[in-house]
Design an enzyme around this catalytic site. Structure first.
Site, PDB file in Angstrom:
ATOM      1  N   GLN A  11      16.454   7.101 -15.700  1.00  0.00           N
ATOM      2  CA  GLN A  11      16.317   6.402 -14.430  1.00  0.00           C
ATOM      3  C   GLN A  11      15.864   4.963 -14.655  1.00  0.00           C
ATOM      4  O   GLN A  11      15.043   4.677 -15.523  1.00  0.00           O
ATOM      5  CB  GLN A  11      15.314   7.143 -13.554  1.00  0.00           C
ATOM      6  CG  GLN A  11      15.383   6.778 -12.088  1.00  0.00           C
ATOM      7  CD  GLN A  11      14.723   7.826 -11.205  1.00  0.00           C
ATOM      8  OE1 GLN A  11      14.612   8.979 -11.584  1.00  0.00           O
ATOM      9  NE2 GLN A  11      14.268   7.429 -10.039  1.00  0.00           N
ATOM     10  N   LEU A  92      15.619  11.633 -17.826  1.00  0.00           N
ATOM     11  CA  LEU A  92      16.769  12.142 -17.085  1.00  0.00           C
ATOM     12  C   LEU A  92      18.001  12.275 -17.978  1.00  0.00           C
ATOM     13  O   LEU A  92      18.804  13.202 -17.825  1.00  0.00           O
ATOM     14  CB  LEU A  92      17.072  11.201 -15.916  1.00  0.00           C
ATOM     15  CG  LEU A  92      18.432  11.361 -15.236  1.00  0.00           C
ATOM     16  CD1 LEU A  92      18.491  12.668 -14.484  1.00  0.00           C
ATOM     17  CD2 LEU A  92      18.718  10.171 -14.334  1.00  0.00           C
ATOM     18  N   ARG A 116      15.645  17.990  -9.066  1.00  0.00           N
ATOM     19  CA  ARG A 116      14.573  17.415  -9.888  1.00  0.00           C
ATOM     20  C   ARG A 116      14.023  16.155  -9.235  1.00  0.00           C
ATOM     21  O   ARG A 116      12.807  15.949  -9.147  1.00  0.00           O
ATOM     22  CB  ARG A 116      15.106  17.105 -11.284  1.00  0.00           C
ATOM     23  CG  ARG A 116      14.116  16.485 -12.272  1.00  0.00           C
ATOM     24  CD  ARG A 116      14.836  16.266 -13.604  1.00  0.00           C
ATOM     25  NE  ARG A 116      13.982  15.735 -14.647  1.00  0.00           N
ATOM     26  CZ  ARG A 116      13.857  14.445 -14.947  1.00  0.00           C
ATOM     27  NH1 ARG A 116      14.514  13.535 -14.232  1.00  0.00           N
ATOM     28  NH2 ARG A 116      13.073  14.044 -15.939  1.00  0.00           N
ATOM     29  N   HIS A 201       6.406  12.275 -16.177  1.00  0.00           N
ATOM     30  CA  HIS A 201       6.000  12.698 -17.524  1.00  0.00           C
ATOM     31  C   HIS A 201       4.477  12.739 -17.714  1.00  0.00           C
ATOM     32  O   HIS A 201       3.944  12.273 -18.706  1.00  0.00           O
ATOM     33  CB  HIS A 201       6.657  11.793 -18.580  1.00  0.00           C
ATOM     34  CG  HIS A 201       8.145  11.726 -18.422  1.00  0.00           C
ATOM     35  ND1 HIS A 201       8.949  12.833 -18.606  1.00  0.00           N
ATOM     36  CD2 HIS A 201       8.969  10.714 -18.068  1.00  0.00           C
ATOM     37  CE1 HIS A 201      10.204  12.495 -18.373  1.00  0.00           C
ATOM     38  NE2 HIS A 201      10.240  11.218 -18.034  1.00  0.00           N
TER      39      HIS A 201
END
Length: 311
Positions: A11, A92, A116, A201
């Site tokens: 992303q 991603l 997601r 994350h």
């Protein structure tokens, strides 16, 4: 032919108009048609025409980048009779890598990354999380610094190990702000806030990881035909059960990109081909090791250059 790996961006690499000059390639066109069918809306139009506010919605951005990445890979495969020695994706991009490896169906991957994105956005209310890039400090210094400024319920973590000297931190907004001030006062060249809507994350994504785990249980994954160097473990995986665990862990743990690239090199890979919009990974990979041969694929001209590099 060189031993090469294909890598896929995450992303932030999206932009309105991406792949506009590539859209007439038969493989690219076919990929976007499949994406539109899988998602039941016109992803191609949003990718090419915007508006940017729509494309930049996380639940749209993630399928858009995945579709562009798979389209670029298919265009490459249609032109050369060669199989990459490995695949990997940044955050991603790991889902694109799994499609490339044969472990995950493209339509399933599109729907999965849409979910997601929705789950990541829902995990932390807007404005309560943040991310920033810390430049010029060793990994251990950033890890220890995050620990030193964190409090119970107000913490920050090292989230992306992108290059030697570039670590992205992620967590609660106040904790990220404290960490940014701490690192700026303790040797960082720069600390750059990132324009993100969710702190990726890190453990704040646990509810998103739980939703992803539920979704993965309803999807058929296969063992990978090509080794996937995963973010969570920085080692190659092929077994479907291990891949599922890695995808769940990836949401709450760091992206170990430097280690992934070095592991591929250690296994004999000398060229990395980035498939997808932009050249973010080419820039990171060059900083990881200047001896790597690098190319990206985002249009016909870059496709031809990548083919020449691989030969």
């Amino acid at each position: 032919m060189k031993k090469f790996a294909v890598v896929f961006p995450g992303q932030g690499s999206q932009s309105v108009g991406m792949f506009a000059s590539f859209i007439e390639d038969p493989e690219v066109k076919r990929t976007y048609e499949e994406a539109n069918d899988a998602l039941s809306y016109d992803l191609k139009k949003i990718s090419l025409e915007g508006p940017a506010e729509e494309l930049n919605k996380t639940e749209v951005t993630q399928p858009a980048i995945l579709a562009a990445s798979v389209a670029a890979l298919r265009a490459l495969k249609a032109r050369i009779d060669a199989v990459p020695a490995a695949v990997a994706g940044h955050s991603l991009g790991e889902y694109s890598a799994l499609v490339a490896s044969g472990a995950l169906d493209f339509a399933d991957a599109l729907r999965l990354v849409r979910l997601r994105g929705q789950a990541m956005q829902a995990a932390v209310p807007q404005g309560q999380g943040a991310m920033a890039a810390v430049l010029g400090l060793a990994d251990e210094v950033v890890i220890d610094g995050c620990k030193s400024v964190s409090k119970d319920g107000d913490a920050v973590w090292a989230a992306n190990f992108n290059t030697p000297g570039q670590v992205v931190i992620s967590g609660a907004k106040d904790a990220v702000d404290r960490a940014a001030k701490f690192f700026a006062e303790n040797g960082a060249k720069r600390v750059v806030p990132l324009a993100v809507s969710a702190p990726s994350h890190c453990p704040m994504m646990q509810s998103a990881a739980d939703k992803l785990q539920e979704a993965l249980a309803s999807i058929t994954l296969k063992d990978a035909a090509i080794p996937v160097y995963c973010n969570a473990y920085a080692k190659p995986l092929t077994a479907k059960d291990e891949i599922v665990k890695a995808l769940i862990l990836q949401l709450v743990g760091p992206v170990r990109w430097v280690e992934c690239v070095k592991a591929m090199q250690a296994d004999g890979v000398s060229a990395l081909i980035e498939c997808g919009p932009g050249k973010v990974l080419c820039g990171l990979n060059r900083k990881i090791d200047k001896s790597l041969e690098l190319a990206n694929i985002c249009d016909e001209d870059s496709l031809n250059k990548a083919i020449e590099l691989i030969k």
